[in-house]
Each structure stands twice: as structure tokens, then as C-alpha cells.
Design an enzyme around this catalytic site. Structure first.
Site, PDB file in Angstrom:
ATOM      1  N   ASP A 242      38.491  21.881  23.713  1.00  0.00           N
ATOM      2  CA  ASP A 242      39.547  22.882  23.836  1.00  0.00           C
ATOM      3  C   ASP A 242      40.711  22.457  22.957  1.00  0.00           C
ATOM      4  OD1 ASP A 242      40.011  25.279  26.046  1.00  0.00           O
ATOM      5  OD2 ASP A 242      41.883  24.471  25.244  1.00  0.00           O
TER       6      ASP A 242
ATOM      7  N   PHE B 173      27.465  37.551  31.390  1.00  0.00           N
ATOM      8  CA  PHE B 173      27.620  38.640  32.359  1.00  0.00           C
ATOM      9  C   PHE B 173      28.231  38.130  33.662  1.00  0.00           C
ATOM     10  CE2 PHE B 173      23.935  39.593  29.622  1.00  0.00           C
ATOM     11  CZ  PHE B 173      24.419  40.743  28.995  1.00  0.00           C
ATOM     12  N   LEU B 174      28.982  37.037  33.571  1.00  0.00           N
ATOM     13  CA  LEU B 174      29.555  36.434  34.788  1.00  0.00           C
ATOM     14  C   LEU B 174      30.765  37.224  35.258  1.00  0.00           C
ATOM     15  CD1 LEU B 174      29.661  32.707  33.584  1.00  0.00           C
ATOM     16  CD2 LEU B 174      27.722  34.012  34.459  1.00  0.00           C
TER      17      LEU B 174
ATOM     18  N   GLU C 251      34.335  36.947  37.333  1.00  0.00           N
ATOM     19  CA  GLU C 251      35.287  35.964  37.842  1.00  0.00           C
ATOM     20  C   GLU C 251      35.183  35.955  39.358  1.00  0.00           C
ATOM     21  OE1 GLU C 251      39.299  36.079  36.370  1.00  0.00           O
ATOM     22  OE2 GLU C 251      38.601  36.796  34.435  1.00  0.00           O
TER      23      GLU C 251
ATOM     24  N   CYS D   8      38.408  41.890  31.265  1.00  0.00           N
ATOM     25  CA  CYS D   8      37.246  42.371  30.494  1.00  0.00           C
ATOM     26  C   CYS D   8      37.165  43.886  30.354  1.00  0.00           C
ATOM     27  CB  CYS D   8      35.967  41.848  31.126  1.00  0.00           C
ATOM     28  SG  CYS D   8      35.969  40.076  31.276  1.00  0.00           S
TER      29      CYS D   8
HETATM   30  C1  UGA Z   1      33.189  41.986  34.594  1.00  0.00           C
HETATM   31  C2  UGA Z   1      31.680  42.258  34.748  1.00  0.00           C
HETATM   32  O1  UGA Z   1      31.377  42.628  36.091  1.00  0.00           O
HETATM   33  C3  UGA Z   1      30.871  41.022  34.361  1.00  0.00           C
HETATM   34  O2  UGA Z   1      29.488  41.330  34.417  1.00  0.00           O
HETATM   35  C4  UGA Z   1      31.264  40.604  32.932  1.00  0.00           C
HETATM   36  O3  UGA Z   1      30.587  39.424  32.544  1.00  0.00           O
HETATM   37  C5  UGA Z   1      32.757  40.351  32.877  1.00  0.00           C
HETATM   38  O4  UGA Z   1      33.462  41.547  33.261  1.00  0.00           O
HETATM   39  C6  UGA Z   1      33.104  39.965  31.459  1.00  0.00           C
HETATM   40  O5  UGA Z   1      32.946  40.794  30.551  1.00  0.00           O
HETATM   41  O6  UGA Z   1      33.429  38.788  31.225  1.00  0.00           O
HETATM   42  P1  UGA Z   1      35.045  40.742  36.062  1.00  0.00           P
HETATM   43  O7  UGA Z   1      36.024  41.310  35.089  1.00  0.00           O
HETATM   44  O8  UGA Z   1      35.149  39.327  36.448  1.00  0.00           O
HETATM   45  O9  UGA Z   1      33.543  40.980  35.537  1.00  0.00           O
HETATM   46  O10 UGA Z   1      35.221  41.579  37.419  1.00  0.00           O
HETATM   47  P2  UGA Z   1      34.419  42.731  38.204  1.00  0.00           P
HETATM   48  O11 UGA Z   1      33.877  42.179  39.447  1.00  0.00           O
HETATM   49  O12 UGA Z   1      33.480  43.453  37.312  1.00  0.00           O
HETATM   50  O13 UGA Z   1      35.621  43.713  38.586  1.00  0.00           O
HETATM   51  C7  UGA Z   1      36.351  44.423  37.591  1.00  0.00           C
HETATM   52  C8  UGA Z   1      37.314  45.407  38.233  1.00  0.00           C
HETATM   53  O14 UGA Z   1      36.593  46.457  38.880  1.00  0.00           O
HETATM   54  C9  UGA Z   1      38.195  44.782  39.315  1.00  0.00           C
HETATM   55  O15 UGA Z   1      39.500  45.324  39.194  1.00  0.00           O
HETATM   56  C10 UGA Z   1      37.519  45.200  40.608  1.00  0.00           C
HETATM   57  O16 UGA Z   1      38.376  45.247  41.711  1.00  0.00           O
HETATM   58  C11 UGA Z   1      37.012  46.586  40.228  1.00  0.00           C
HETATM   59  N1  UGA Z   1      35.858  47.048  41.047  1.00  0.00           N
HETATM   60  C12 UGA Z   1      34.670  46.401  41.003  1.00  0.00           C
HETATM   61  C13 UGA Z   1      36.016  48.185  41.830  1.00  0.00           C
HETATM   62  O17 UGA Z   1      37.100  48.808  41.885  1.00  0.00           O
HETATM   63  N2  UGA Z   1      34.937  48.634  42.549  1.00  0.00           N
HETATM   64  C14 UGA Z   1      33.729  48.013  42.512  1.00  0.00           C
HETATM   65  O18 UGA Z   1      32.792  48.492  43.199  1.00  0.00           O
HETATM   66  C15 UGA Z   1      33.595  46.868  41.732  1.00  0.00           C
END
Ligand code: UGA
Length: 403
Positions: free
Chosen positions: A12, A129-130, A132, A237
Site C-alpha cells: 500500500d 463480487f464481495l 462490504e 460501488c
Molecule cells: C455491492 C455488490 O452487492 C457486490 O456484489 C459488489 O462486489 C460490490 O458492490 C462492489 O462492486 O464492490 P456493497 O456495495 O458492499 O456490494 O453493498 P450491497 O450489499 O450490494 O448494498 C448496496 C446498497 O443497496 C446499500 O445501500 C444497501 O442498503 C442497499 N440494498 C441492498 C437495499 O436497499 N436493498 C437490498 O435488498 C439490498
């Protein structure tokens, strides 16, 4: 990677971060990561160094995992990827493989190849595809691993690094792998905007979106995940990747109206939730907010829907008192937001309570401890998290989303 038995050296540019990681201190909230790093350090399979050049000299595979923030015009900014590639160019061992983990526009594998100018080194795309908050689990139990390269043998070598996980390994050309990453995030964002739009309709027709989603989720063609309505999607993301894909589409001469609609519905959702909270608070009223991070189980505030809604409330003249289990000090960009040290403290003297992040702790707060504190007796639960009947019994007026 170290837990799969590989020998991993992480570099890093931030000396402090490297120092802390060497001591096993994890700079972010991420379930299970501390244990994994401790195991890696004690087995000797995981090391941390300052500067990319110190990590690559004997590497067979070099993963680029640098950020690709949103550039001025919505396109992904590749400068960190290019700088890292330049730094390692002359140091890469013969026949090594450079793997692009960062989310990069289609065609970036070739950009890296051009910067490297090393015909003996293959460049492979291996999107992540992780999520957080559940990243360790997602890494160890992936639905699939995608590896894309124009050199099939290099792609297969990278795929073999993940063999122990027993997941399907999809080998494609580089452009397809890069497109898969954007298509996956855009599709997931589409699902959530769709749910939020149906939630608005449910409110108008007297249906309950939770039952509606259960009803459609049983259909395996739809699937029952990612159908939770909320305040709108955010994070580091989805917002940047949807905008980047719109730019990619534009350059490919396609007007991606569907994805533009997904983004617009999301902005509409922030507006809808902010207006709902504002109306309940009354003119210039104080809003108690539970939850600031973009979702639970993380301390990440980047592009958080909570901050989008706070922006709107502040511009409507409201005062904000907020509590989040991972936010202890004031927010630099929001000096007027009062950060409180508990759920109850945030509610003191507020006119309305709004739940913006789905932290499990909020569910367990006894509404009878809160009822005298909120002058309007109104709670807006943008995550449908709280036990509605308990809050109604305690004397609150309860408003969720889509019910
Ligand atoms: C997202 C993707 O889910 C991952 O697969 C991907 O690897 C990642 O982006 C990335 O590109 O690095 P992440 O941003 O960590 O992951 O979070 P998510 O769990 O996808 O949630 C994203 C947003 O959607 C949050 O604000 C969450 O609260 C919202 N959300 C999620 C909803 O409002 N409803 C749902 O049913 C799911």
C-alpha cells in the site's frame, strides 16, 4: 488468498496503514477479517509492505486492487491503476501475470497491457463480487469466480488460484469479464430500484411490499434476495458503477434508458424519504436519525443514502441529531449534524425519529424509552426494521416503506 494456502504480500502507499496491518490492526469494520489476517500473519503466508515495487519482485501473480473513483464526467478514473502498473512495470518477473481486481471500464485490460509494455506478462481481468460487511464470507463462498483474458492459459492459471473454494470458475475474454462486473452491479441496483418503485405503489394501493416481494421471490427466475425496500441504494460501488456503465453505453452508441431510470428512481427514493421525514418533523423541526453508514455491518459512509437524505433535510432547514454504532466523532462535511452517543440521546428534543440504516441494535431499543422524547410521536422507518406493533402500542405513529 493466504487462507487458501497462497503466499501473499500486500503493498500500500499509506505507511501508517501498512504499519497497523503488520500489527494485525484492521482499519475498517469487516466481520471475520481480523481473525483471517491474524492467522495469515502468524503462519507467515501474509505480509504487508510499503510501495508496490516492494511486493512484486518474486511474484507469480500481481493483483491490482486500487480504487477506480468516479471521474469528473462519470467515467471511472483509471489513474491509480495506471500509476501502479507503471511502478511495477520493470520489476515484474518473467512470465508473471498481472490481475486486474479493480472495477475498470471495458478495455482496461488493454490499457494495463499498454502501460506495462511487457509482452511476456499476461494481463487478466478477475472482477470481485464481495459485499462490504460480509466480504470474508463472500470470498470464501463465492457463487462464481470470473476470469477474463485474451490469453486462455493465463486465465486458467488465475482460475486455479481459487480451486480450493469449489465454486464454478467462468473463463471468458477480457472484455466480457469486465462487462460482467458492471452488469452484475447494475442488475442488483435495478432490483432494488424496482422494489422501491413497487413499494411506492404499495403505499398507494394499500398493499404490503414485504408480502409482495415474498410472493415474487419464490419464483426462482426472480429469486428472493436483494428485494428489500429501503431509503435508496448507495455505497462505494453502485452509484459509481451505474454511472460508469451509462458512460460505457454512451461510448458504445447505446442509450441505456433502463439504467438511467434505475438511477432516477433512486434519486426519487431519497427525495421521497426526505419529504416524508420533513413533513413529520414540521417546519424547521429537529430530526433524530438512527444509522449513517450506507448499510449495516460496515463503517463506510461513502455515498450513504443516509447522507443523501441528511443533505436534503438540511437544505429544507431541519436540524439533525444522529447516532450510528460505528460513527463516534463529528462528520467533517456535516459540521451542523450533532453526533450522539446512543439511540436514546439522539432522540432527546427531536420532533421525529428516522431509521436510515438497518443496524440490528435499533430493533432492540424499547420504544417506551423513546416515546416521551419525540415531540410528534412519529417514527419513519426507511428500512422496515422496527417491530411496528410494539411502536404503535407504545403510542407512536409508524411509517415504514411500502406498507
Ligand atoms: C455491492 C455488490 O452487492 C457486490 O456484489 C459488489 O462486489 C460490490 O458492490 C462492489 O462492486 O464492490 P456493497 O456495495 O458492499 O456490494 O453493498 P450491497 O450489499 O450490494 O448494498 C448496496 C446498497 O443497496 C446499500 O445501500 C444497501 O442498503 C442497499 N440494498 C441492498 C437495499 O436497499 N436493498 C437490498 O435488498 C439490498
Amino acid at each position: 488468498m493466504a487462507s487458501l494456502g497462497h503466499s501473499v504480500c500486500c503493498a500500500d502507499v499509506d505507511a501508517k496503514k501498512v504499519e497497523r496491518l503488520r500489527a494485525g490492526v484492521i482499519p475498517i469494520v469487516e466481520e471475520g477479517l481480523e481473525r483471517l489476517v491474524a492467522e495469515g500473519l502468524s503462519s507467515g503466508r501474509l505480509t504487508f509492505v510499503l510501495g508496490a515495487e516492494n511486493a512484486v519482485r518474486s511474484a507469480e501473480f500481481v493483483f491490482l486492487c486500487v480504487p477506480t473513483p468516479e471521474g469528473a464526467d462519470g467515467q471511472a478514473d483509471l489513474s491509480f491503476v495506471e500509476t501502479a502498473a507503471q511502478q511495477i512495470r520493470e520489476l515484474l518477473p518473467r512470465n508473471s501475470i498481472v490481475v486486474n481486481k479493480s472495477t475498470v471500464p471495458v478495455g482496461s485490460t488493454r490499457v494495463v497491457e499498454r502501460v506495462l509494455r511487457r509482452p511476456d506478462v499476461s494481463v487478466v481481468s478477475n472482477p470481485e463480487f464481495l459485499r462490504e460487511g460480509t466480504a470474508v464470507h463472500d470470498f470464501l463462498h463465492p457463487d462464481r469466480v470470473v476470469v477474463g483474458a485474451d490469453n486462455l492459459e493465463a486465465a486458467e492459471r488465475v482460475g486455479r488460484l481459487y480451486e480450493a473454494l469449489g465454486a464454478p470458475i467462468l473463463v471468458t475474454d477480457a472484455a466480457s469479464a469486465e462487462t460482467i462486473k458492471y452488469a452484475a452491479n447494475a442488475f442488483l441496483a435495478t432490483k432494488i430500484s424496482f422494489v422501491n418503485a413497487i413499494a411506492a405503489i404499495c403505499e398507494g394501493v394499500g398493499a404490503d411490499v414485504r408480502d409482495v416481494m415474498r410472493g415474487i421471490g419464490y419464483d426462482r427466475r426472480i429469486g428472493n434476495e436483494f428485494l428489500r425496500p429501503g431509503p435508496g441504494w448507495g455505497g462505494s460501488c453502485f452509484p459509481k458503477d451505474t454511472l460508469a456503465l451509462l458512460k460505457i453505453a454512451e461510448r458504445a452508441n447505446y442509450r441505456f434508458d433502463l439504467l438511467q431510470g434505475v438511477v432516477d428512481v433512486n434519486l426519487q427514493q431519497f427525495d421521497r424519504m426526505a419529504s416524508r421525514i420533513s413533513a413529520a418533523a414540521g417546519k424547521g423541526g429537529t430530526v433524530a436519525i438512527w444509522g449513517l453508514t450506507f448499510k449495516a455491518l460496515t463503517d463506510d459512509l461513502r455515498d450513504s443514502p443516509a447522507l443523501e437524505i441528511i443533505d436534503r433535510l438540511l437544505s429544507m432547514g431541519h436540524k439533525i441529531r444522529a447516532f450510528d454504532p460505528t460513527v463516534r466523532s463529528g462528520l467533517e462535511s456535516y459540521p451542523s449534524v450533532q453526533i450522539c452517543s446512543s439511540e436514546v440521546e439522539a432522540c432527546e428534543g427531536a420532533d421525529v425519529l428516522a431509521v436510515l440504516t438497518e443496524w440490528e441494535n435499533f430493533r432492540w431499543v424499547d420504544p417506551t424509552d423513546i416515546v416521551g422524547l419525540i415531540t410528534s410521536g412519529h417514527v419513519v422507518d426507511t428500512r422496515n426494521l422496527l417491530d411496528r406493533s410494539a411502536w404503535l402500542t407504545a403510542g407512536f405513529t409508524y411509517q415504514g416503506v411500502g406498507r
